[in-house]
Design a protein around this motif. Structure first.
Motif, PDB file in Angstrom:
ATOM      1  N   ALA A   1       0.872  -0.844   0.168  1.00 20.18           N
ATOM      2  CA  ALA A   1       0.434   0.422   0.300  1.00 20.18           C
ATOM      3  C   ALA A   1       0.764   1.550  -0.272  1.00 20.18           C
ATOM      4  O   ALA A   1       2.396   1.202   0.610  1.00 20.18           O
ATOM      5  N   ILE A   2       0.648   1.755  -0.678  1.00 19.48           N
ATOM      6  CA  ILE A   2       0.658   3.361  -0.486  1.00 19.48           C
ATOM      7  C   ILE A   2       0.388   4.439  -0.035  1.00 19.48           C
ATOM      8  O   ILE A   2      -0.912   4.386  -0.816  1.00 19.48           O
ATOM      9  N   ASP A   3       0.792   4.969   0.854  1.00 14.84           N
ATOM     10  CA  ASP A   3       0.309   6.500   1.743  1.00 14.84           C
ATOM     11  C   ASP A   3       1.167   8.018   1.198  1.00 14.84           C
ATOM     12  O   ASP A   3       2.366   7.935   0.959  1.00 14.84           O
TER      13      ASP A   3
ATOM     14  N   LYS B   1       4.616  12.799   5.311  1.00 14.37           N
ATOM     15  CA  LYS B   1       5.721  12.019   4.596  1.00 14.37           C
ATOM     16  C   LYS B   1       5.054  10.738   3.275  1.00 14.37           C
ATOM     17  O   LYS B   1       3.784  10.684   3.190  1.00 14.37           O
ATOM     18  N   ALA B   2       5.149  10.036   2.972  1.00 17.55           N
ATOM     19  CA  ALA B   2       4.860   8.887   2.090  1.00 17.55           C
ATOM     20  C   ALA B   2       5.095   8.092   2.306  1.00 17.55           C
ATOM     21  O   ALA B   2       6.533   7.878   3.153  1.00 17.55           O
ATOM     22  N   ILE B   3       4.648   6.901   2.978  1.00 14.87           N
ATOM     23  CA  ILE B   3       4.368   5.421   3.190  1.00 14.87           C
ATOM     24  C   ILE B   3       4.146   4.265   2.667  1.00 14.87           C
ATOM     25  O   ILE B   3       3.111   4.768   1.696  1.00 14.87           O
TER      26      ILE B   3
ATOM     27  N   SER C   1      -3.082  -8.937   2.648  1.00 15.06           N
ATOM     28  CA  SER C   1      -3.260  -8.082   3.047  1.00 15.06           C
ATOM     29  C   SER C   1      -3.903  -7.925   4.013  1.00 15.06           C
ATOM     30  O   SER C   1      -4.220  -6.323   3.719  1.00 15.06           O
ATOM     31  N   GLY C   2      -4.401  -8.962   4.493  1.00 16.39           N
ATOM     32  CA  GLY C   2      -5.828  -8.079   6.462  1.00 16.39           C
ATOM     33  C   GLY C   2      -4.672  -7.887   7.538  1.00 16.39           C
ATOM     34  O   GLY C   2      -5.171  -7.813   7.902  1.00 16.39           O
ATOM     35  N   GLU C   3      -3.268  -8.247   6.960  1.00 11.85           N
ATOM     36  CA  GLU C   3      -2.762  -8.279   8.419  1.00 11.85           C
ATOM     37  C   GLU C   3      -1.921  -6.705   8.184  1.00 11.85           C
ATOM     38  O   GLU C   3      -1.853  -5.622   7.842  1.00 11.85           O
ATOM     39  N   MET C   4      -1.352  -6.384   9.073  1.00 10.05           N
ATOM     40  CA  MET C   4      -0.431  -5.326   9.655  1.00 10.05           C
ATOM     41  C   MET C   4       1.037  -5.260   8.835  1.00 10.05           C
ATOM     42  O   MET C   4       1.178  -6.615   8.736  1.00 10.05           O
TER      43      MET C   4
END
Length: 130
Positions: A61-63, A68-70, A77-80
């Protein structure tokens, strides 16, 4: 009836209307989020592709926030996220803009160059006896 420009109360004073630089107004009102540049994203996705090929990682995933960019890396996909690659330009002059964090938020590597920081994902060579 006289026509006056739409303005809020207090905007006009004895000197006339306040003049505001449009670029400054836009940057203060809604600052542009921090993003990964194409070369940075290419370097991250190169490692991501290698690890997907090895069956280690499965999703990302990109935030992009204002600070900041993460790039988050997941085993499922369902985990941390297992790892987070972060770009924080405010730390560029101090500790370096890039860092890799593990699932617990512990910094694994930090630096000024993304390629150097991403070396944390390089695996050590193993000696194979024949």
């Amino acid at each position: 009836m006289t026509e006056t420009p739409d303005s809020s109360p207090g905007e006009t004073g004895a000197q006339g209307p306040n003049v505001v630089d449009l670029r400054e107004y836009r940057s203060n009102k809604d600052p542009v989020p921090v993003t990964f540049h194409r070369r940075e994203l290419d370097a991250i996705l190169r490692i991501y592709g290698r690890m997907v090929g090895e069956g280690e990682w499965r999703d990302y995933a990109i935030d992009h926030t204002h600070e900041k960019a993460i790039f988050s890396i997941f085993k499922r996909s369902g985990e941390m996220p297992l790892y987070r690659v972060e770009k924080n330009p405010k730390l560029a002059a101090k500790q370096g803009a890039y860092c890799v964090l593990n699932a617990h938020g512990m910094i694994l590597k930090r630096g000024h160059e993304l390629d150097q920081v991403l070396k944390v994902f390089d695996k050590a060579l193993k000696l194979i006896k024949t």
